[in-house]
Motif scaffolding. Structure first.
Motif, PDB file in Angstrom:
ATOM      1  N   LYS A 166     -14.384  33.751  28.623  1.00 47.89           N
ATOM      2  CA  LYS A 166     -13.419  33.148  29.526  1.00 47.89           C
ATOM      3  C   LYS A 166     -12.282  32.489  28.741  1.00 47.89           C
ATOM      4  O   LYS A 166     -12.457  32.077  27.590  1.00 47.89           O
ATOM      5  CB  LYS A 166     -14.108  32.116  30.418  1.00 47.89           C
ATOM      6  CG  LYS A 166     -15.238  32.690  31.265  1.00 47.89           C
ATOM      7  CD  LYS A 166     -15.826  31.662  32.197  1.00 47.89           C
ATOM      8  CE  LYS A 166     -14.873  31.288  33.297  1.00 47.89           C
ATOM      9  NZ  LYS A 166     -15.462  30.325  34.267  1.00 47.89           N
ATOM     10  N   LYS A 167     -11.141  32.382  29.380  1.00 49.45           N
ATOM     11  CA  LYS A 167      -9.987  31.758  28.739  1.00 49.45           C
ATOM     12  C   LYS A 167     -10.212  30.256  28.608  1.00 49.45           C
ATOM     13  O   LYS A 167     -10.676  29.597  29.529  1.00 49.45           O
ATOM     14  CB  LYS A 167      -8.725  32.019  29.567  1.00 49.45           C
ATOM     15  CG  LYS A 167      -7.450  31.474  28.941  1.00 49.45           C
ATOM     16  CD  LYS A 167      -6.245  31.817  29.778  1.00 49.45           C
ATOM     17  CE  LYS A 167      -4.970  31.260  29.151  1.00 49.45           C
ATOM     18  NZ  LYS A 167      -3.776  31.593  29.973  1.00 49.45           N
ATOM     19  N   LEU A 206      -3.359  29.211  23.007  1.00 50.94           N
ATOM     20  CA  LEU A 206      -3.886  27.939  23.484  1.00 50.94           C
ATOM     21  C   LEU A 206      -2.886  26.821  23.207  1.00 50.94           C
ATOM     22  O   LEU A 206      -2.413  26.673  22.080  1.00 50.94           O
ATOM     23  CB  LEU A 206      -5.219  27.617  22.809  1.00 50.94           C
ATOM     24  CG  LEU A 206      -5.810  26.247  23.120  1.00 50.94           C
ATOM     25  CD1 LEU A 206      -6.184  26.138  24.595  1.00 50.94           C
ATOM     26  CD2 LEU A 206      -7.030  25.966  22.246  1.00 50.94           C
ATOM     27  N   LYS A 242     -11.972  38.090  22.120  1.00 50.20           N
ATOM     28  CA  LYS A 242     -10.797  37.941  22.972  1.00 50.20           C
ATOM     29  C   LYS A 242      -9.851  36.934  22.334  1.00 50.20           C
ATOM     30  O   LYS A 242     -10.262  35.847  21.926  1.00 50.20           O
ATOM     31  CB  LYS A 242     -11.205  37.467  24.373  1.00 50.20           C
ATOM     32  CG  LYS A 242     -10.056  37.320  25.353  1.00 50.20           C
ATOM     33  CD  LYS A 242     -10.573  36.912  26.726  1.00 50.20           C
ATOM     34  CE  LYS A 242      -9.439  36.797  27.737  1.00 50.20           C
ATOM     35  NZ  LYS A 242      -9.958  36.426  29.083  1.00 50.20           N
ATOM     36  N   THR A 243      -8.554  37.299  22.251  1.00 47.68           N
ATOM     37  CA  THR A 243      -7.548  36.426  21.651  1.00 47.68           C
ATOM     38  C   THR A 243      -6.616  35.889  22.732  1.00 47.68           C
ATOM     39  O   THR A 243      -6.204  36.619  23.633  1.00 47.68           O
ATOM     40  CB  THR A 243      -6.731  37.181  20.591  1.00 47.68           C
ATOM     41  OG1 THR A 243      -7.621  37.642  19.562  1.00 47.68           O
ATOM     42  CG2 THR A 243      -5.677  36.276  19.963  1.00 47.68           C
ATOM     43  N   GLN A 244      -6.290  34.616  22.638  1.00 54.38           N
ATOM     44  CA  GLN A 244      -5.420  33.984  23.613  1.00 54.38           C
ATOM     45  C   GLN A 244      -4.491  32.981  22.932  1.00 54.38           C
ATOM     46  O   GLN A 244      -4.692  32.590  21.785  1.00 54.38           O
ATOM     47  CB  GLN A 244      -6.253  33.236  24.655  1.00 54.38           C
ATOM     48  CG  GLN A 244      -6.981  32.010  24.069  1.00 54.38           C
ATOM     49  CD  GLN A 244      -7.559  31.106  25.135  1.00 54.38           C
ATOM     50  OE1 GLN A 244      -8.729  31.247  25.485  1.00 54.38           O
ATOM     51  NE2 GLN A 244      -6.766  30.176  25.621  1.00 54.38           N
TER      52      GLN A 244
END
Length: 205
Positions: A50-51, A138, A134-136
């Protein structure tokens, strides 16, 4: 006297066969309907990254960031780690948690896990180790400056909250006679903030 019966019409036979076929069609679909639960059960086993939501760090301090992973069904998570980059530079790699000050980061969450199936004897048969990531982006926001905070050492307050409030209920301001030797219990941005918190000014400076 011989009677002659009329011959059966081919059309009636075709209609009869069609009716039987239509009645049998729903019965043929029953096995497919009964097999649906097994497909649903298979879909119930999952690992989802999850993000991580926007964080707010306390004023001039850091916010702790951890992986956000949800596992469902017949699965065991082995590890959840973070790799963090800022302006292209890696500042943390494969960490369980990271303390970040205000700023914008590229965060990659990685999870390793195994799934299993149950035999007729209720024994677990494990899969090989699997992984996903997963890359986000932030954002860690800077918290508002409070009117009071804790000391940074035995005799010192942070520069942005220099007024010392000691355990006797007296506050001391920079330049005061006993300021340097006072051990603060709390630190305040202004003398007014110290008074609002219940402290009184030192009579000896």
């Amino acid at each position: 006297m011989t009677s002659i019966l009329p011959a059966r019409r081919p059309g009636r036979l075709v209609a009869l066969v069609t009716a039987v076929t239509l009645l049998a069609a729903p019965l043929a679909a029953v096995p497919a309907t009964l097999s649906a639960p097994s497909a649903s059960a298979a879909a119930a086993t999952s690992v989802t990254i999850k993000k991580i939501g926007t964080k707010t760090a306390p004023y001039q301090k850091k916010a702790t960031v951890k992986p956000s992973v949800v596992a469902k069904g017949k699965v065991s998570v082995k590890s959840k780690t973070l790799t963090v980059k800022k302006s292209g530079k890696t500042i943390a790699k494969n960490k369980k948690s990271v303390a970040l000050k205000a700023g914008t980061y590229k965060v990659t969450t990685k999870v390793t896990y195994r799934t299993y199936k149950l035999t007729s004897a209720k024994k677990k048969v494990w899969s090989a180790t699997k992984s996903k990531s997963k890359t986000q982006t932030l954002v860690v926001k800077q918290g508002k400056k409070p009117s009071r905070t804790t000391p940074v050492s035995k005799y010192n307050c942070p520069s942005w909250a220099p007024v010392k409030g000691n355990q006797s209920g007296i506050y001391h301001v920079p330049g005061g006679r006993y300021y340097k030797v006072t051990t603060p219990e709390e630190c305040f941005t202004t003398a007014s903030a110290a008074r609002k918190a219940g402290y009184r000014a030192s009579k000896n400076g």
